[in-house]
Write a protein that holds these residues in place. Structure first.
Motif, PDB file in Angstrom:
ATOM      1  N   ILE A 210      39.928  63.172  -1.984  1.00 15.16           N
ATOM      2  CA  ILE A 210      40.159  62.431  -3.225  1.00 15.16           C
ATOM      3  C   ILE A 210      40.021  63.427  -4.370  1.00 15.16           C
ATOM      4  CG2 ILE A 210      39.337  60.575  -4.722  1.00 15.16           C
ATOM      5  CD1 ILE A 210      38.240  59.230  -2.145  1.00 15.16           C
ATOM      6  N   VAL A 211      41.097  63.598  -5.147  1.00 15.12           N
ATOM      7  CA  VAL A 211      41.124  64.600  -6.205  1.00 15.12           C
ATOM      8  C   VAL A 211      41.195  63.912  -7.566  1.00 15.12           C
ATOM      9  CG1 VAL A 211      42.485  66.488  -7.205  1.00 15.12           C
ATOM     10  CG2 VAL A 211      42.180  66.348  -4.734  1.00 15.12           C
ATOM     11  N   SER A 212      40.285  64.300  -8.441  1.00  8.63           N
ATOM     12  CA  SER A 212      40.290  63.777  -9.812  1.00  8.63           C
ATOM     13  C   SER A 212      41.369  64.495 -10.622  1.00  8.63           C
ATOM     14  CB  SER A 212      38.927  64.013 -10.464  1.00  8.63           C
ATOM     15  OG  SER A 212      38.729  65.405 -10.656  1.00  8.63           O
ATOM     16  N   PHE A 213      41.720  63.907 -11.752  1.00  9.29           N
ATOM     17  CA  PHE A 213      42.694  64.549 -12.626  1.00  9.29           C
ATOM     18  C   PHE A 213      42.137  65.866 -13.152  1.00  9.29           C
ATOM     19  CE2 PHE A 213      44.889  65.230 -16.718  1.00  9.29           C
ATOM     20  CZ  PHE A 213      46.178  65.371 -16.219  1.00  9.29           C
TER      21      PHE A 213
ATOM     22  N   GLU B  40      39.691  76.041  -6.455  1.00  8.56           N
ATOM     23  CA  GLU B  40      40.726  75.323  -7.211  1.00  8.56           C
ATOM     24  C   GLU B  40      40.918  75.893  -8.607  1.00  8.56           C
ATOM     25  OE1 GLU B  40      36.878  73.147  -8.031  1.00  8.56           O
ATOM     26  OE2 GLU B  40      37.833  73.959  -6.258  1.00  8.56           O
ATOM     27  N   ASN B  41      39.927  76.651  -9.083  1.00 11.96           N
ATOM     28  CA  ASN B  41      40.020  77.297 -10.386  1.00 11.96           C
ATOM     29  C   ASN B  41      40.457  78.758 -10.283  1.00 11.96           C
ATOM     30  OD1 ASN B  41      39.040  75.088 -12.059  1.00 11.96           O
ATOM     31  ND2 ASN B  41      37.114  75.398 -11.002  1.00 11.96           N
TER      32      ASN B  41
ATOM     33  N   LEU C  45      51.378  68.104 -14.164  1.00 10.05           N
ATOM     34  CA  LEU C  45      50.240  67.341 -14.683  1.00 10.05           C
ATOM     35  C   LEU C  45      50.669  65.939 -15.119  1.00 10.05           C
ATOM     36  CD1 LEU C  45      48.227  70.062 -16.617  1.00 10.05           C
ATOM     37  CD2 LEU C  45      47.637  68.928 -14.462  1.00 10.05           C
ATOM     38  N   THR C  46      51.869  65.811 -15.638  1.00 13.27           N
ATOM     39  CA  THR C  46      52.375  64.480 -15.990  1.00 13.27           C
ATOM     40  C   THR C  46      52.495  63.619 -14.737  1.00 13.27           C
ATOM     41  OG1 THR C  46      53.570  65.350 -17.898  1.00 13.27           O
ATOM     42  CG2 THR C  46      54.321  63.232 -17.010  1.00 13.27           C
ATOM     43  N   MET C  47      53.006  64.210 -13.663  1.00  7.86           N
ATOM     44  CA  MET C  47      53.175  63.474 -12.414  1.00  7.86           C
ATOM     45  C   MET C  47      51.837  63.143 -11.742  1.00  7.86           C
ATOM     46  SD  MET C  47      56.505  65.486 -10.915  1.00  7.86           S
ATOM     47  CE  MET C  47      56.231  64.827  -9.299  1.00  7.86           C
ATOM     48  N   LEU C  48      50.815  63.959 -11.992  1.00 11.14           N
ATOM     49  CA  LEU C  48      49.509  63.754 -11.374  1.00 11.14           C
ATOM     50  C   LEU C  48      48.558  62.940 -12.254  1.00 11.14           C
ATOM     51  CD1 LEU C  48      49.024  67.378  -9.985  1.00 11.14           C
ATOM     52  CD2 LEU C  48      49.578  65.330  -8.659  1.00 11.14           C
ATOM     53  N   SER C  49      49.033  62.539 -13.422  1.00  7.50           N
ATOM     54  CA  SER C  49      48.183  61.827 -14.383  1.00  7.50           C
ATOM     55  C   SER C  49      47.775  60.448 -13.883  1.00  7.50           C
ATOM     56  CB  SER C  49      48.906  61.691 -15.720  1.00  7.50           C
ATOM     57  OG  SER C  49      49.964  60.759 -15.606  1.00  7.50           O
ATOM     58  N   LYS C  50      46.730  59.919 -14.496  1.00  5.89           N
ATOM     59  CA  LYS C  50      46.262  58.566 -14.166  1.00  5.89           C
ATOM     60  C   LYS C  50      47.343  57.533 -14.435  1.00  5.89           C
ATOM     61  CE  LYS C  50      41.513  59.781 -15.170  1.00  5.89           C
ATOM     62  NZ  LYS C  50      40.394  59.673 -16.099  1.00  5.89           N
ATOM     63  N   GLU C  51      48.085  57.754 -15.509  1.00  8.08           N
ATOM     64  CA  GLU C  51      49.137  56.802 -15.871  1.00  8.08           C
ATOM     65  C   GLU C  51      50.264  56.786 -14.840  1.00  8.08           C
ATOM     66  OE1 GLU C  51      46.715  58.024 -19.176  1.00  8.08           O
ATOM     67  OE2 GLU C  51      48.008  59.266 -17.939  1.00  8.08           O
ATOM     68  N   ALA C  52      50.653  57.963 -14.371  1.00 11.66           N
ATOM     69  CA  ALA C  52      51.745  58.046 -13.402  1.00 11.66           C
ATOM     70  C   ALA C  52      51.338  57.483 -12.043  1.00 11.66           C
ATOM     71  CB  ALA C  52      52.213  59.489 -13.253  1.00 11.66           C
ATOM     72  N   LEU C  53      50.074  57.642 -11.703  1.00 10.72           N
ATOM     73  CA  LEU C  53      49.599  57.205 -10.390  1.00 10.72           C
ATOM     74  C   LEU C  53      48.835  55.882 -10.464  1.00 10.72           C
ATOM     75  CD1 LEU C  53      48.375  60.641  -8.969  1.00 10.72           C
ATOM     76  CD2 LEU C  53      50.563  59.506  -8.590  1.00 10.72           C
TER      77      LEU C  53
ATOM     78  N   THR D 118      43.971  69.390 -12.791  1.00 12.56           N
ATOM     79  CA  THR D 118      44.229  70.237 -13.955  1.00 12.56           C
ATOM     80  C   THR D 118      43.727  71.655 -13.714  1.00 12.56           C
ATOM     81  OG1 THR D 118      44.090  68.325 -15.421  1.00 12.56           O
ATOM     82  CG2 THR D 118      43.813  70.476 -16.443  1.00 12.56           C
ATOM     83  N   ALA D 119      42.569  71.781 -13.072  1.00 18.00           N
ATOM     84  CA  ALA D 119      42.024  73.112 -12.764  1.00 18.00           C
ATOM     85  C   ALA D 119      42.946  73.866 -11.808  1.00 18.00           C
ATOM     86  CB  ALA D 119      40.624  72.985 -12.163  1.00 18.00           C
ATOM     87  N   VAL D 120      43.469  73.180 -10.797  1.00 17.56           N
ATOM     88  CA  VAL D 120      44.374  73.821  -9.838  1.00 17.56           C
ATOM     89  C   VAL D 120      45.653  74.278 -10.541  1.00 17.56           C
ATOM     90  CG1 VAL D 120      45.836  73.410  -7.806  1.00 17.56           C
ATOM     91  CG2 VAL D 120      43.474  72.587  -7.830  1.00 17.56           C
ATOM     92  N   ILE D 121      46.259  73.394 -11.307  1.00 22.86           N
ATOM     93  CA  ILE D 121      47.508  73.723 -12.001  1.00 22.86           C
ATOM     94  C   ILE D 121      47.267  74.856 -13.004  1.00 22.86           C
ATOM     95  CG2 ILE D 121      49.333  72.836 -13.511  1.00 22.86           C
ATOM     96  CD1 ILE D 121      49.379  71.755 -10.566  1.00 22.86           C
TER      97      ILE D 121
END
Length: 173
Positions: A107-110, A68-69, A135-143, A114-117
């Motif tokens: 289950i993927v953490s933020f 992923e990195n 990253l905005t779309m994958l954020s904790k706030e968005a999800l 971030t590492a993938v992106i």
């Protein structure tokens, strides 16, 4: 180009005392990887260099040098054992994008997202703006669905779909 690390001294290792030891080890290995796309290290030697236990080296490699990195890690155990870290060329090899996709957990953490992106940006597969939007779309706030497990599953599905699309595009090129 392949570089075998035995006792290479990298300028600036002592200047990193202010940051976290895992960050220092990561920076050291990445600095060496700038010189070659592939390195072989001996875990015990790196541990001695940084005055840490060998399991600390395992932790850094597992958390910061996975698919992923943007890295492929191989290891050979035993007396002549080594750890090989290869910088993946994602754009030119759809199989490596597929490997990145397959390495994602359910289950993927933020942090993992971030590492993938970041890897996709570093390989110039995504622009900076695309990466920031993702990253905005994958954020904790968005999800925010009220359940961290569900949030991680949704994030994993979104990343899977992104990598599927990128793999498809790279196969067409």
């Amino acid at each position: 180009m392949r570089l075998i690390i035995m006792s290479i001294l990298v300028k600036g290792v002592k200047d990193m005392a202010d940051s976290n030891m895992s960050d220092n080890i990561e920076a050291y290995l990445k600095q060496i990887l700038q010189q070659a796309n592939e390195i072989e290290i001996r875990r015990a030697e790196i541990a001695r260099r940084f005055n840490v236990v060998p399991s600390q080296i395992n932790y850094v490699i597992k958390t910061r040098f996975g698919a992923e990195n943007g890295y492929l890690v191989e290891s050979k155990r035993g007396g002549g054992g080594y750890i090989r870290i290869v910088k993946m060329a994602l754009r030119t090899e759809p199989d490596l994008i597929e490997e990145m996709r397959q390495s994602l957990p359910e289950i993927v953490s933020f942090r993992t997202a971030t590492a993938v992106i970041s890897s996709l940006y570093r390989e110039q597969i995504l622009t900076r703006r695309e990466g920031e939007l993702l990253l905005t779309m994958l954020s904790k706030e968005a999800l925010a669905v009220g359940d961290a497990t569900i949030q991680g599953r949704i994030r994993a599905r979104l990343l899977q779909q992104l990598l599927n699309r990128l793999r498809f595009e790279s196969e067409r090129d």
